[in-house]
Write an enzyme that holds these catalytic residues in place. Structure first.
Site, PDB file in Angstrom:
ATOM      1  N   LYS A   9       6.257  -6.061  36.802  1.00 39.63           N
ATOM      2  CA  LYS A   9       7.280  -5.596  35.863  1.00 39.63           C
ATOM      3  C   LYS A   9       6.703  -4.521  34.926  1.00 39.63           C
ATOM      4  O   LYS A   9       5.488  -4.301  34.894  1.00 39.63           O
ATOM      5  CB  LYS A   9       7.804  -6.802  35.077  1.00 39.63           C
ATOM      6  CG  LYS A   9       8.455  -7.888  35.956  1.00 39.63           C
ATOM      7  CD  LYS A   9       8.958  -9.047  35.094  1.00 39.63           C
ATOM      8  CE  LYS A   9       9.483 -10.194  35.940  1.00 39.63           C
ATOM      9  NZ  LYS A   9      10.017 -11.304  35.100  1.00 39.63           N
ATOM     10  N   TYR A  49      18.963  -9.507  39.699  1.00 39.51           N
ATOM     11  CA  TYR A  49      19.054 -10.660  38.797  1.00 39.51           C
ATOM     12  C   TYR A  49      20.473 -11.233  38.722  1.00 39.51           C
ATOM     13  O   TYR A  49      20.821 -11.889  37.748  1.00 39.51           O
ATOM     14  CB  TYR A  49      18.565 -10.273  37.398  1.00 39.51           C
ATOM     15  CG  TYR A  49      17.051 -10.244  37.276  1.00 39.51           C
ATOM     16  CD1 TYR A  49      16.282 -11.355  37.629  1.00 39.51           C
ATOM     17  CD2 TYR A  49      16.395  -9.110  36.787  1.00 39.51           C
ATOM     18  CE1 TYR A  49      14.891 -11.332  37.510  1.00 39.51           C
ATOM     19  CE2 TYR A  49      15.003  -9.092  36.660  1.00 39.51           C
ATOM     20  CZ  TYR A  49      14.267 -10.215  37.019  1.00 39.51           C
ATOM     21  OH  TYR A  49      12.890 -10.203  36.889  1.00 39.51           O
ATOM     22  N   ASN A 112       6.693 -11.614  31.236  1.00 40.11           N
ATOM     23  CA  ASN A 112       5.852 -12.457  32.104  1.00 40.11           C
ATOM     24  C   ASN A 112       5.299 -11.731  33.332  1.00 40.11           C
ATOM     25  O   ASN A 112       4.910 -12.359  34.320  1.00 40.11           O
ATOM     26  CB  ASN A 112       6.555 -13.773  32.433  1.00 40.11           C
ATOM     27  CG  ASN A 112       7.824 -13.586  33.249  1.00 40.11           C
ATOM     28  OD1 ASN A 112       8.104 -12.477  33.703  1.00 40.11           O
ATOM     29  ND2 ASN A 112       8.564 -14.653  33.445  1.00 40.11           N
ATOM     30  N   HIS A 115       7.423 -10.585  39.066  1.00 43.38           N
ATOM     31  CA  HIS A 115       8.480 -11.349  39.732  1.00 43.38           C
ATOM     32  C   HIS A 115       7.997 -11.775  41.114  1.00 43.38           C
ATOM     33  O   HIS A 115       7.309 -11.010  41.788  1.00 43.38           O
ATOM     34  CB  HIS A 115       9.743 -10.490  39.898  1.00 43.38           C
ATOM     35  CG  HIS A 115      10.725 -11.118  40.844  1.00 43.38           C
ATOM     36  ND1 HIS A 115      11.656 -12.044  40.425  1.00 43.38           N
ATOM     37  CD2 HIS A 115      10.885 -11.003  42.194  1.00 43.38           C
ATOM     38  CE1 HIS A 115      12.349 -12.466  41.476  1.00 43.38           C
ATOM     39  NE2 HIS A 115      11.910 -11.839  42.564  1.00 43.38           N
ATOM     40  N   GLU A 126      15.945 -10.338  48.721  1.00 42.33           N
ATOM     41  CA  GLU A 126      15.293  -9.389  47.809  1.00 42.33           C
ATOM     42  C   GLU A 126      14.556  -8.290  48.567  1.00 42.33           C
ATOM     43  O   GLU A 126      14.576  -7.127  48.146  1.00 42.33           O
ATOM     44  CB  GLU A 126      14.348 -10.149  46.861  1.00 42.33           C
ATOM     45  CG  GLU A 126      15.138 -11.003  45.872  1.00 42.33           C
ATOM     46  CD  GLU A 126      14.282 -11.938  45.021  1.00 42.33           C
ATOM     47  OE1 GLU A 126      14.858 -12.631  44.167  1.00 42.33           O
ATOM     48  OE2 GLU A 126      13.049 -11.987  45.211  1.00 42.33           O
TER      49      GLU A 126
HETATM   50  P1  DAT Z   1      11.006 -16.671  37.456  1.00 45.04           P
HETATM   51  O1  DAT Z   1      10.745 -15.224  37.139  1.00 45.04           O
HETATM   52  O2  DAT Z   1       9.807 -17.528  37.145  1.00 45.04           O
HETATM   53  O3  DAT Z   1      11.544 -16.895  38.846  1.00 45.04           O
HETATM   54  P2  DAT Z   1      13.735 -17.163  36.545  1.00 45.04           P
HETATM   55  O4  DAT Z   1      14.185 -16.739  37.902  1.00 45.04           O
HETATM   56  O5  DAT Z   1      14.233 -18.473  36.011  1.00 45.04           O
HETATM   57  O6  DAT Z   1      12.128 -17.182  36.439  1.00 45.04           O
HETATM   58  O7  DAT Z   1      14.141 -16.062  35.486  1.00 45.04           O
HETATM   59  C1  DAT Z   1      14.011 -14.677  35.807  1.00 45.04           C
HETATM   60  C2  DAT Z   1      13.426 -13.954  34.629  1.00 45.04           C
HETATM   61  O8  DAT Z   1      14.332 -14.039  33.520  1.00 45.04           O
HETATM   62  C3  DAT Z   1      12.120 -14.561  34.104  1.00 45.04           C
HETATM   63  O9  DAT Z   1      10.994 -14.095  34.811  1.00 45.04           O
HETATM   64  C4  DAT Z   1      12.126 -14.099  32.684  1.00 45.04           C
HETATM   65  C5  DAT Z   1      13.612 -14.148  32.309  1.00 45.04           C
HETATM   66  N1  DAT Z   1      13.947 -15.430  31.680  1.00 45.04           N
HETATM   67  C6  DAT Z   1      14.117 -16.618  32.282  1.00 45.04           C
HETATM   68  N2  DAT Z   1      14.420 -17.582  31.396  1.00 45.04           N
HETATM   69  C7  DAT Z   1      14.437 -16.961  30.191  1.00 45.04           C
HETATM   70  C8  DAT Z   1      14.669 -17.397  28.854  1.00 45.04           C
HETATM   71  N3  DAT Z   1      14.981 -18.670  28.583  1.00 45.04           N
HETATM   72  N4  DAT Z   1      14.597 -16.478  27.858  1.00 45.04           N
HETATM   73  C9  DAT Z   1      14.305 -15.190  28.137  1.00 45.04           C
HETATM   74  N5  DAT Z   1      14.068 -14.710  29.362  1.00 45.04           N
HETATM   75  C10 DAT Z   1      14.129 -15.579  30.372  1.00 45.04           C
HETATM   76 MG    MG Z   2      13.334 -16.322  39.713  1.00 41.55          MG
END
Ligand code: DAT
Ligand code: MG
Length: 149
Positions: A9, A49, A112, A115, A126
């Site tokens: 990212k 997303y 973080n 992805h 994807e």
């Molecule tokens: P991951 O990236 O571990 O698969 P995810 O698919 O649940 O996690 O969410 C996608 C992204 O969205 C994640 O990398 C960061 C953001 N995100 C997820 N939960 C969040 C939250 N509670 N607050 C802010 N950003 C969040």
């Molecule tokens: Mg995810």
């Protein structure tokens, strides 16, 4: 062999962690089959997303992922989807184990670093969203006999 979609990212790019992150997948033993450095359109970001569309953080997530260049990648190997998720670590870097990418380099869920596809169906979806077929390189690493029995 299994394939997954990974993307470094904008925070990973800005923090000069591209080499460090790619190194982890390379040295683990996975094979790079697709790579591009690119800005992400709003359209692609929203498609990527889409499952999070109703979440309160959706707007900031789209803003963030389109805020600077990303490194989009496809990696190949037995079990690469689940293994890459382990190498990446938990979504909230404060909960990610040390030794994982997020655990070693991050402190905030919204920053973080990387992805990774979370399941075989999402990986297929994807990969096709981010890459054309002809952008993926089929090749057999010479080292394969030293990685697989
Ligand atoms: P991951 O990236 O571990 O698969 P995810 O698919 O649940 O996690 O969410 C996608 C992204 O969205 C994640 O990398 C960061 C953001 N995100 C997820 N939960 C969040 C939250 N509670 N607050 C802010 N950003 C969040
Ligand atoms: Mg995810």
């Amino acid at each position: 062999m299994e394939r997954t979609f990974l993307a470094i990212k904008p925070d990973g790019v800005q923090r000069k962690l591209v080499g460090e992150i790619i190194r982890r997948f390379e040295t683990k033993g996975f094979t790079l089959v697709g790579l591009k450095f690119m800005n992400v359109s709003r359209e692609l970001a929203e498609a990527h997303y889409d499952v999070h569309r109703e979440r309160p953080f959706f707007g900031s997530l789209i803003q963030f992922i389109t805020s600077g260049p990303v490194v989009a990648m496809v990696w190949e190997g037995d079990g690469v989807i689940a293994s890459a998720r382990k190498l990446i670590g938990a979504t909230n870097p404060l909960n990610s184990e040390p030794g994982t990418i997020r655990g070693d380099f991050g402190v905030n869920t919204g920053r973080n670093l990387i992805h990774g596809s979370d399941a075989p169906e999402t990986a297929l979806h994807e990969i096709s969203l981010w890459f054309k077929d002809e952008e993926l390189v089929n090749w057999a690493p010479e080292i394969k006999a030293w990685l697989y029995e």
